[in-house]
Design a protein around this motif. Structure first.
Motif, PDB file in Angstrom:
ATOM      1  N   TYR A 425     170.682  49.799   8.895  1.00 18.23           N
ATOM      2  CA  TYR A 425     170.835  49.898  10.349  1.00 18.23           C
ATOM      3  C   TYR A 425     170.880  51.352  10.799  1.00 18.23           C
ATOM      4  O   TYR A 425     170.200  51.751  11.741  1.00 18.23           O
ATOM      5  CB  TYR A 425     172.096  49.167  10.797  1.00 18.23           C
ATOM      6  CG  TYR A 425     172.541  49.546  12.192  1.00 18.23           C
ATOM      7  CD1 TYR A 425     171.830  49.105  13.303  1.00 18.23           C
ATOM      8  CD2 TYR A 425     173.645  50.368  12.391  1.00 18.23           C
ATOM      9  CE1 TYR A 425     172.220  49.473  14.580  1.00 18.23           C
ATOM     10  CE2 TYR A 425     174.039  50.739  13.657  1.00 18.23           C
ATOM     11  CZ  TYR A 425     173.331  50.286  14.753  1.00 18.23           C
ATOM     12  OH  TYR A 425     173.697  50.659  16.022  1.00 18.23           O
ATOM     13  N   CYS A 447     163.320  46.941  14.078  1.00 20.73           N
ATOM     14  CA  CYS A 447     164.658  46.365  14.224  1.00 20.73           C
ATOM     15  C   CYS A 447     164.762  44.998  13.552  1.00 20.73           C
ATOM     16  O   CYS A 447     165.862  44.569  13.190  1.00 20.73           O
ATOM     17  CB  CYS A 447     165.012  46.239  15.704  1.00 20.73           C
ATOM     18  SG  CYS A 447     165.324  47.825  16.502  1.00 20.73           S
ATOM     19  N   ILE A 450     166.600  44.482  10.152  1.00 19.96           N
ATOM     20  CA  ILE A 450     168.062  44.400  10.061  1.00 19.96           C
ATOM     21  C   ILE A 450     168.486  42.951  10.200  1.00 19.96           C
ATOM     22  O   ILE A 450     168.063  42.247  11.120  1.00 19.96           O
ATOM     23  CB  ILE A 450     168.724  45.241  11.163  1.00 19.96           C
ATOM     24  CG1 ILE A 450     168.196  46.677  11.125  1.00 19.96           C
ATOM     25  CG2 ILE A 450     170.228  45.219  11.027  1.00 19.96           C
ATOM     26  CD1 ILE A 450     168.609  47.503  12.311  1.00 19.96           C
TER      27      ILE A 450
END
Length: 637
Positions: A425, A447, A450
């Motif tokens: 992250y 993203c 994650i």
């Protein structure tokens, strides 16, 4: 250091200038020997009785009617000839490890053999070498160093080979039996301090010979190490320690000195020699840090692809032992950025492939040794995940780092290597921060690497306050945290249903995580179904037993608002998370009640949904009997 004195007459040689040597005698000199730029004024008779070469040269000079003899290719030069000339006169000559090779080569050139005179200079020198030089550790190294300036004569006379064999034999001796002097400066001992056998109070260390060999030139060092390895008595760890010490001794620390034109070729040869001498066992002998430093130097000095390939193959066996700083390898060209991320990606792929191959081996029997091997593979995999995440965070600051390169390296690590996604992250956040021009599609893709279910509380707090993240990711973090907080406060009934006792928080959290949808893109639909309460618009998630609604399964006998929002605010449920106004506003729009109308669909851009007014109380739902907890299984439609 050993010495040998020859002759008994006083030394009568004098210097008549920088390039003149003459013998003080009542008799006038009758021959002038030119050795390079130096002239020796000598007498014929002493020279002719000892040297066959001088006999021929004097005869030719006499035929030409001159007293001058020119020798331009004498090995050992003027110093070697002076020793030979003094020996012919019977003057005192002191042989030492520093001049014995020059004297031996000059005597060979001049033909000072036993055929000319019994006990001639060659015989004397050989006795000194065999009886003293080769039995001394330090003298053997000094003599070996002096042989390089006298090639090929020293090679043909086997002086080099004999010194190498003597040195290799001594390094293979048990340290407890070391009885000769050596210098050792690794543990606070000064370089000039000599450990003598008479005053020796402890056993010599196993690597006592490493520092002394570092004084050899790279060509001779290579031959000595080959001889040491060929004897098969030296462990790979000691070989690796010796190579590391030699690299530290000769490779410069600064970048400018490493790539300087005058030393580029020398450094390249040095690196290639060290790599060629690495132990055959690729998984031991040299640390991963040392191998990565060699790889960095090999890239800077422009070594061949075969050199880099050999290093990469060795590094892949112990990549998990490296540090982030070790992996910061320079890029081959400035257009590729500051760091060679693709090379690191290649190393990670090799390590993962090797680990997978060993993991899929025949580990059927659950013996202690094989289970230890499996545990080691698991630990190395976890270490790899932590290493790659830290490396990604470091190289994310490179403005020239391509998006595809970042994603490829992040996905090269197996899922089992990341039980916690905090490192990933922070790496993704660093990349987004340093690349503000990234488009929405790429931001969504990066993203998606994650898993919000694997973020710690601290990472979740950071994510909910992070304006750089897409709204969907923030909503996912909030939703998961809400479920996890709500699950920790719900008591779990016993199998018999007679008593209700609370499970440990960890078990409840794990139970809650199993309910979380596997596909985050269905989040809007699930949030809408949870927020729609009232007449005719409830969306039920069916039990396999077909007996309870989603509210009954997740919440139990109380409404979702009582259990999740209930008597405590959302701030209390998340353990006092201080959300920014943006994140709090998104959550309020998703979960607040505005009326008994139809529930609207969540929007990724606004995060809003239609729901009954906040003043209206939620419809009470009568509980229906539930089957035992261990028999209940949920499926979200």
């Amino acid at each position: 250091m050993k010495f040998m004195k020859l002759g008994s007459k006083p030394d009568a040689f004098q210097s008549g200038g920088a390039d003149v040597r003459l013998v003080v005698s009542d008799l006038a000199t009758d021959v002038i020997v030119h050795i390079g730029e130096v002239r020796f004024y000598l007498h014929k008779f002493p020279l002719l009785s000892k040297s066959s070469k001088l006999q021929k040269l004097v005869l030719k000079a006499t035929e030409k009617g001159t007293d001058d003899i020119h020798i331009d290719d004498l090995p050992g030069g003027a110093k070697g000839f002076e020793i030979c000339a003094k020996f012919c006169y019977g003057m005192v000559v002191t042989l030492s490890p520093h001049n014995v090779v020059a004297a031996r080569c000059a005597a060979e050139f001049l033909g000072m053999t036993e055929d000319m005179d019994k006990g001639n200079l060659i015989f004397k020198i050989e006795v000194f070498i065999n009886s003293s030089i080769l039995r001394s550790w330090k003298d053997s190294i000094i003599v070996l160093q002096s042989t390089k300036a006298l090639l090929p004569w020293s090679e043909e006379l086997k002086v080099v080979g004999r010194c190498i064999d003597a040195i290799a034999s001594k390094t293979s001796v048990d340290p407890a039996n070391v009885s000769w002097s050596y210098s050792y400066n690794k543990k606070g001992v000064a370089c000039t301090e000599i450990i003598e056998p008479a005053g020796k109070t402890s056993v010599a260390p196993k690597d006592w010979w490493v520092e002394d060999l570092c004084e050899l030139d790279v060509d001779l060092y290579k031959r000595v190490m080959v001889a040491i390895k060929s004897k098969g008595r030296m462990s790979p760890d000691l070989i690796g320690e010796a190579l590391k010490a030699y690299a530290v001794r000769w490779l410069p620390d600064s970048y400018d000195a490493l790539v300087a034109d005058d030393y580029m070729r020398r450094n390249q040869c040095l690196v290639e020699t060290i790599i060629w001498l690495l132990p055959s066992d690729k998984s031991s002998g040299c640390s991963c840090r040392f191998l990565l430093k060699l790889l960095k130097v090999a890239i800077l000095v422009g070594s061949g692809d075969h050199v880099k390939e050999e290093l990469m193959r060795r590094i892949s066996f112990q990549l998990h032992k490296a540090s982030v700083k070790d992996l910061l390898l320079p890029a081959a060209s400035p257009s590729e950025g500051m760091h060679d991320v693709r090379l690191v990606h290649n190393l990670v792929q090799r390590f993962v492939a090797r680990t997978a191959l060993s993991h899929n081996g025949d580990f059927v029997e659950k013996s202690d040794e094989k289970m230890i091997e499996l545990n080691f593979e698991q630990e190395s995999t976890l270490a790899l995940g932590e290493l790659v995440d830290g490396y990604l965070s470091e190289v994310a600051a490179d403005p020239d780092l391509e998006f595809s390169t970042f994603v490829e390296l992040a996905t090269a690590v197996p899922e089992a290597a990341r039980p916690v996604h905090d490192g990933l992250y922070y790496a993704v956040d660093a990349y987004i921060k340093e690349h503000p021009d990234i488009n929405k599609a790429d931001k969504k893709k990066i993203c998606s690497l994650i898993d919000v279910k694997k973020l710690s509380t601290d990472a979740c707090v950071h994510a909910t306050q992070n304006d750089r993240l897409p709204l969907r990711v923030v909503v996912q973090v909030l939703f998961f945290q809400q479920l996890r907080a709500g699950s920790s406060s719900v008591p779990a009934p016993t199998d018999g249903g007679e008593h209700a006792c609370a499970k440990p928080v960890q078990e409840q959290s794990e139970h809650c995580e199993r309910r979380i949808p596997r596909h985050p893109n269905k989040l809007d639909k699930q949030v809408t179904s949870l927020s729609a309460r009232g007449e005719g618009e409830d969306r039920h998630v069916e039990l396999r037993g077909g007996r309870s609604s989603f509210k009954d399964q997740v919440v139990g006998r109380n409404s979702f608002k009582d259990q999740v929002v209930g008597r405590n605010s959302f701030k209390d449920q998340l353990g006092g998370l201080l959300l920014q106004s943006r994140s709090r506003r998104i959550f309020d729009k998703l979960w607040s009640s505005k009326g008994h109308g139809e529930s609207g669909k969540g929007s990724e851009t606004s995060g809003s949904s239609q729901s009954p007014p906040s003043t209206a109380k939620p419809t009470e739902v009568k509980p229906s009997p539930l089957p035992p907890l261990r028999n209940r299984r949920y499926s979200v439609s």
